[in-house]
Design a protein around this motif. Structure first.
Motif, PDB file in Angstrom:
ATOM      1  N   PRO B  61       0.836  -1.214   0.000  1.00  7.38           N
ATOM      2  CA  PRO B  61       0.000   0.000   0.000  1.00  7.38           C
ATOM      3  C   PRO B  61       0.868   1.260   0.000  1.00  7.38           C
ATOM      4  O   PRO B  61       2.023   1.212   0.407  1.00  7.38           O
ATOM      5  CB  PRO B  61      -0.793  -0.124   1.308  1.00  7.38           C
ATOM      6  CG  PRO B  61       0.029  -1.011   2.180  1.00  7.38           C
ATOM      7  CD  PRO B  61       0.768  -1.947   1.271  1.00  7.38           C
ATOM      8  N   SER B  62       0.274   2.366  -0.470  1.00 11.48           N
ATOM      9  CA  SER B  62       1.058   3.606  -0.537  1.00 11.48           C
ATOM     10  C   SER B  62       1.357   4.145   0.854  1.00 11.48           C
ATOM     11  O   SER B  62       2.317   4.872   1.045  1.00 11.48           O
ATOM     12  CB  SER B  62       0.313   4.695  -1.326  1.00 11.48           C
ATOM     13  OG  SER B  62      -0.448   4.157  -2.344  1.00 11.48           O
ATOM     14  N   GLY B  63       0.493   3.840   1.815  1.00 10.21           N
ATOM     15  CA  GLY B  63       0.754   4.361   3.152  1.00 10.21           C
ATOM     16  C   GLY B  63       0.036   3.550   4.208  1.00 10.21           C
ATOM     17  O   GLY B  63      -0.862   2.774   3.919  1.00 10.21           O
ATOM     18  N   GLY B  64       0.451   3.730   5.468  1.00 10.59           N
ATOM     19  CA  GLY B  64      -0.169   3.004   6.563  1.00 10.59           C
ATOM     20  C   GLY B  64       0.450   1.641   6.753  1.00 10.59           C
ATOM     21  O   GLY B  64       1.318   1.225   5.985  1.00 10.59           O
ATOM     22  N   THR B  65       0.006   0.937   7.788  1.00  8.88           N
ATOM     23  CA  THR B  65       0.599  -0.364   8.072  1.00  8.88           C
ATOM     24  C   THR B  65      -0.470  -1.420   8.309  1.00  8.88           C
ATOM     25  O   THR B  65      -1.601  -1.119   8.685  1.00  8.88           O
ATOM     26  CB  THR B  65       1.483  -0.326   9.335  1.00  8.88           C
ATOM     27  OG1 THR B  65       0.677   0.125  10.422  1.00  8.88           O
ATOM     28  CG2 THR B  65       2.688   0.565   9.153  1.00  8.88           C
ATOM     29  N   VAL B  66      -0.077  -2.665   8.051  1.00  7.11           N
ATOM     30  CA  VAL B  66      -0.898  -3.825   8.369  1.00  7.11           C
ATOM     31  C   VAL B  66      -0.044  -4.699   9.279  1.00  7.11           C
ATOM     32  O   VAL B  66       1.083  -5.030   8.929  1.00  7.11           O
ATOM     33  CB  VAL B  66      -1.270  -4.615   7.100  1.00  7.11           C
ATOM     34  CG1 VAL B  66      -2.017  -5.887   7.474  1.00  7.11           C
ATOM     35  CG2 VAL B  66      -2.082  -3.761   6.146  1.00  7.11           C
ATOM     36  N   ALA B  67      -0.572  -5.035  10.464  1.00  7.79           N
ATOM     37  CA  ALA B  67       0.197  -5.889  11.363  1.00  7.79           C
ATOM     38  C   ALA B  67      -0.586  -7.152  11.642  1.00  7.79           C
ATOM     39  O   ALA B  67      -1.786  -7.111  11.914  1.00  7.79           O
ATOM     40  CB  ALA B  67       0.511  -5.150  12.663  1.00  7.79           C
ATOM     41  N   LEU B  68       0.100  -8.274  11.531  1.00  6.20           N
ATOM     42  CA  LEU B  68      -0.530  -9.560  11.818  1.00  6.20           C
ATOM     43  C   LEU B  68       0.149 -10.120  13.063  1.00  6.20           C
ATOM     44  O   LEU B  68       1.369 -10.306  13.067  1.00  6.20           O
ATOM     45  CB  LEU B  68      -0.372 -10.509  10.627  1.00  6.20           C
ATOM     46  CG  LEU B  68      -1.180 -11.801  10.702  1.00  6.20           C
ATOM     47  CD1 LEU B  68      -2.664 -11.524  10.535  1.00  6.20           C
ATOM     48  CD2 LEU B  68      -0.732 -12.785   9.633  1.00  6.20           C
ATOM     49  N   GLY B  69      -0.639 -10.358  14.116  1.00  7.29           N
ATOM     50  CA  GLY B  69      -0.070 -10.866  15.370  1.00  7.29           C
ATOM     51  C   GLY B  69       0.972  -9.922  15.939  1.00  7.29           C
ATOM     52  O   GLY B  69       1.935 -10.366  16.557  1.00  7.29           O
ATOM     53  N   GLY B  70       0.808  -8.618  15.711  1.00  9.43           N
ATOM     54  CA  GLY B  70       1.716  -7.645  16.304  1.00  9.43           C
ATOM     55  C   GLY B  70       2.918  -7.301  15.452  1.00  9.43           C
ATOM     56  O   GLY B  70       3.682  -6.406  15.773  1.00  9.43           O
ATOM     57  N   THR B  71       3.105  -8.028  14.329  1.00 11.00           N
ATOM     58  CA  THR B  71       4.249  -7.755  13.454  1.00 11.00           C
ATOM     59  C   THR B  71       3.772  -7.085  12.175  1.00 11.00           C
ATOM     60  O   THR B  71       2.876  -7.589  11.508  1.00 11.00           O
ATOM     61  CB  THR B  71       4.962  -9.062  13.077  1.00 11.00           C
ATOM     62  OG1 THR B  71       5.033  -9.887  14.232  1.00 11.00           O
ATOM     63  CG2 THR B  71       6.340  -8.803  12.525  1.00 11.00           C
ATOM     64  N   VAL B  72       4.375  -5.955  11.843  1.00 13.04           N
ATOM     65  CA  VAL B  72       4.014  -5.264  10.607  1.00 13.04           C
ATOM     66  C   VAL B  72       4.453  -6.108   9.416  1.00 13.04           C
ATOM     67  O   VAL B  72       5.588  -6.563   9.370  1.00 13.04           O
ATOM     68  CB  VAL B  72       4.669  -3.869  10.553  1.00 13.04           C
ATOM     69  CG1 VAL B  72       4.423  -3.220   9.193  1.00 13.04           C
ATOM     70  CG2 VAL B  72       4.117  -2.997  11.663  1.00 13.04           C
ATOM     71  N   ILE B  73       3.532  -6.345   8.479  1.00 14.33           N
ATOM     72  CA  ILE B  73       3.860  -7.254   7.382  1.00 14.33           C
ATOM     73  C   ILE B  73       4.586  -6.535   6.259  1.00 14.33           C
ATOM     74  O   ILE B  73       4.396  -5.348   6.014  1.00 14.33           O
ATOM     75  CB  ILE B  73       2.617  -7.980   6.819  1.00 14.33           C
ATOM     76  CG1 ILE B  73       1.685  -6.996   6.109  1.00 14.33           C
ATOM     77  CG2 ILE B  73       1.891  -8.727   7.911  1.00 14.33           C
ATOM     78  CD1 ILE B  73       0.683  -7.690   5.197  1.00 14.33           C
ATOM     79  N   ASP B  74       5.433  -7.293   5.590  1.00 14.47           N
ATOM     80  CA  ASP B  74       6.170  -6.795   4.436  1.00 14.47           C
ATOM     81  C   ASP B  74       6.244  -7.985   3.482  1.00 14.47           C
ATOM     82  O   ASP B  74       7.099  -8.838   3.605  1.00 14.47           O
ATOM     83  CB  ASP B  74       7.562  -6.345   4.896  1.00 14.47           C
ATOM     84  CG  ASP B  74       8.400  -5.873   3.725  1.00 14.47           C
ATOM     85  OD1 ASP B  74       7.805  -5.420   2.733  1.00 14.47           O
ATOM     86  OD2 ASP B  74       9.635  -5.983   3.801  1.00 14.47           O
ATOM     87  N   GLY B  75       5.298  -8.086   2.590  1.00 11.49           N
ATOM     88  CA  GLY B  75       5.164  -9.310   1.788  1.00 11.49           C
ATOM     89  C   GLY B  75       4.129 -10.221   2.422  1.00 11.49           C
ATOM     90  O   GLY B  75       3.527  -9.875   3.446  1.00 11.49           O
ATOM     91  N   VAL B  76       3.927 -11.396   1.803  1.00  7.50           N
ATOM     92  CA  VAL B  76       2.885 -12.296   2.294  1.00  7.50           C
ATOM     93  C   VAL B  76       3.311 -12.902   3.635  1.00  7.50           C
ATOM     94  O   VAL B  76       4.356 -13.530   3.729  1.00  7.50           O
ATOM     95  CB  VAL B  76       2.618 -13.430   1.287  1.00  7.50           C
ATOM     96  CG1 VAL B  76       1.561 -14.371   1.826  1.00  7.50           C
ATOM     97  CG2 VAL B  76       2.193 -12.860  -0.058  1.00  7.50           C
ATOM     98  N   PRO B  77       2.538 -12.671   4.712  1.00  5.39           N
ATOM     99  CA  PRO B  77       2.945 -13.172   6.026  1.00  5.39           C
ATOM    100  C   PRO B  77       2.582 -14.635   6.224  1.00  5.39           C
ATOM    101  O   PRO B  77       1.780 -15.198   5.479  1.00  5.39           O
ATOM    102  CB  PRO B  77       2.127 -12.302   6.981  1.00  5.39           C
ATOM    103  CG  PRO B  77       0.880 -12.001   6.215  1.00  5.39           C
ATOM    104  CD  PRO B  77       1.258 -11.948   4.767  1.00  5.39           C
ATOM    105  N   GLN B  78       3.203 -15.235   7.220  1.00  6.75           N
ATOM    106  CA  GLN B  78       2.868 -16.605   7.578  1.00  6.75           C
ATOM    107  C   GLN B  78       1.550 -16.594   8.361  1.00  6.75           C
ATOM    108  O   GLN B  78       1.184 -15.592   8.960  1.00  6.75           O
ATOM    109  CB  GLN B  78       3.983 -17.174   8.450  1.00  6.75           C
ATOM    110  CG  GLN B  78       4.082 -18.661   8.344  1.00  6.75           C
ATOM    111  CD  GLN B  78       5.478 -19.143   8.706  1.00  6.75           C
ATOM    112  OE1 GLN B  78       6.257 -18.403   9.289  1.00  6.75           O
ATOM    113  NE2 GLN B  78       5.770 -20.387   8.381  1.00  6.75           N
ATOM    114  N   GLY B  79       0.854 -17.716   8.352  1.00  5.65           N
ATOM    115  CA  GLY B  79      -0.354 -17.828   9.167  1.00  5.65           C
ATOM    116  C   GLY B  79      -1.568 -17.209   8.517  1.00  5.65           C
ATOM    117  O   GLY B  79      -2.566 -16.920   9.179  1.00  5.65           O
TER     118      GLY B  79
END
Lengths: 273, 262
Positions: B61-79
């Motif tokens: 995304p151009s801005g903002g963050t997505v966090a899965l289980g508390g970790t900000v994702i960078d690429g396809v996350p596990q789980g």
């Protein structure tokens, strides 16, 4: 709906028989027509078969059936063709995948590749002679250069057309890059790649003969010109038949492999018709 | 307090067109706790697909963050697993059903475990008998069940679903909805479900988020006061179902012209 996709064994046998009846009738006519004529240029099919047997397959069971002439006339051609096609396929498929997946590379290389493809392979024969000499490598590189284009462009276009959703699904599954290539992109592009393999094979045979017409000492192309120049017309015909057999067998092998690998595609196409 | 399973903070996305910059997502913030079933509804063209692609790491995304289980994702996350709308483009036609389900496990899970999970997942969607068939030999609903089984085999903490039942007929759709609620229970997953169908969102979810037209912002966050297990007939008769559905529909209509009618 999964049953009755493949035609029954009886239908297949009938088709097979019809195909062979046609061939036998044609051969019969050829035999009759040539037996009546006394032209030296047109021996009868039976004479040709006898000559082929005598020339290449008369070493006896103990001698391994194949004669020394077979290893002189046929084996070198087979080796050159196999090697040339392998190089063409390896280069064509790898470069095709890169072009299909990396837009910038395609933009830089495409015009150049189209220009190079426009060169008919045999035209490069004189150049190849100067550059790589008269040995096997000259013939192999000529075959490889000429046969690389259909496989390259077919792979390129097939890879470019792999649906993006297949790639997305694989990415969400976190597959490695090699797995993405070998388990998704190549299978998805396999029908296009196989079409390229077939075309490149027939081109390869043409180039094989062209390369054996100059500065050769063995091979089918050499034998063909040699017998023609020495007025051995039966032998000349034997070489012609050997060539068509080579093409026929090559195609048979390819379609055998294709039938196995693309079984899913054939069945799917049958259902969707 | 442990972080929410999914935390979306000020998510923005825009891309260049010939008419200039086009903003799709304009600062979305929401979170999904473990065990929730959250539906996202909105009018067509509200950037739902862009949102899901950002959440799954397919799109940066151009801005903002997505966090899965508390970790900000960078690429396809596990789980994380995802079920797409187009099942024809999801399943590989050259792999049999079982091989499709097994696909995400190749190279990371040992063979015996792969086989066990494949069988278990196909069992869960009622397709154990179809493992050796090809996906294109199955109906649309069955293919989507295979896609769900493949997601289950990955044992995701979070399952993203992009209008998964939009291209099947109504009866199949109800069946798939109930199947989804069953496997959610069985596999203990958190689900984020994108749909344009208000009824479906209320029937399935514990919470419904509604989005506006692009540039998209979140317009409402409605908790669904309905107990599990749910039933296609009785749940839809409940007063709470009817009022929640109307509330969500009204919020969507307010979100912009051309939204869905209630």
């Amino acid at each position: 709906m999964s049953t009755a996709v493949a035609p029954g064994i009886r239908v297949q046998l009938t088709r097979f028989a019809i195909g062979w009846i046609g061939a036998v009738v044609l051969l019969g006519c050829w035999q009759l027509a040539t037996a009546r004529s006394d032209s030296a240029f047109f021996p009868t099919p039976l004479e040709i078969v006898a000559d082929i047997h005598e020339r290449w397959f008369s070493a006896g069971i103990g001698g391994g059936v194949l004669t020394d002439a077979f290893f002189q006339d046929v084996t070198p051609s087979l080796q050159r063709l196999a090697l040339g096609l392998l190089v063409a396929w390896a280069v064509g498929i790898s470069l095709g995948v890169v072009l299909g997946r990396v837009r910038t590379v395609a933009e830089y290389l495409e015009p150049l590749l189209h220009f190079m493809r426009a060169l008919p392979g045999p035209v490069l024969l004189p150049l190849a002679l100067v550059l790589v000499g008269t040995g096997t490598s000259m013939r192999v590189s000529l075959i490889a250069f000429g046969a690389v284009w259909p496989i390259l462009f077919n792979t390129y276009s097939a890879v470019r057309q792999v649906p993006e959703c297949f790639i997305d699904n694989a990415k969400v599954a976190r597959v490695s890059r090699p797995a993405l290539l070998f388990r998704v992109i190549l299978p998805a592009a396999s029908t296009g790649i196989f079409a390229g393999l077939r075309v490149s094979t027939s081109l390869g045979i043409i180039l094989l003969i062209a390369s054996e017409l100059v500065a050769a000492t063995d091979g089918i192309g050499f034998g063909l010109t040699q017998s023609q120049r020495s007025f051995q017309f039966v032998a000349m015909w034997s070489f012609i038949v050997a060539l068509s057999l080579l093409g026929y067998v090559a195609n048979l092998i390819l379609s055998g492999v294709e039938t196995r690998i693309l079984r899913w595609h054939r069945l799917m196409a049958a259902i969707q018709d | 307090m442990s972080p929410a399973l999914l935390e979306v903070t000020d998510l923005r996305h825009s891309y260049q067109t010939r008419q200039g910059e086009h903003t799709v997502l304009d600062g979305l913030t929401f979170s999904v706790e473990r065990g929730e079933f959250v539906s996202i509804v909105g009018p067509s063209g509200c950037g739902k697909t862009t949102l899901l692609r950002s959440l799954s790491g397919l799109l940066r995304p151009s801005g903002g963050t997505v966090a899965l289980g508390g970790t900000v994702i960078d690429g396809v996350p596990q789980g994380l697993a995802m079920v797409f709308q187009d099942y024809r483009g999801s399943l590989f036609p050259w792999r049999r059903v079982g091989e499709n389900v097994e696909f995400p496990l190749l190279g990371s899970v040992p063979k015996s475990e792969r086989r066990r999970r494949t069988e278990e997942s196909l069992e869960a969607v009622g397709l154990a008998a179809a493992a050796d068939r090809y996906p294109w030999q199955l109906s649309g609903g069955m293919q989507q069940r295979v896609a769900i089984a493949r997601a289950l085999a990955m044992r995701p903490e979070l399952l993203l679903m992009d209008e998964p039942f939009a291209s099947v007929d109504a009866q199949t759709r109800s069946d798939l909805e109930d199947l989804l609620l069953r496997v959610r229970e069985q596999f203990d997953m958190t689900i984020l479900f994108v749909t344009h169908d208000v009824d479906e969102s209320v029937y399935l979810s514990t919470r419904v988020l509604s989005l506006s037209k692009a540039p998209t912002v979140q317009t409402a966050d409605v908790t669904v006061p309905l107990a599990f297990p749910r039933d296609q007939i009785t749940t839809r008769e409940e007063g709470a179902f009817v009022t929640t559905r109307s509330e969500v529909a009204r919020l969507i209509r307010q979100a912009g012209p051309g939204g869905l009618a209630a």
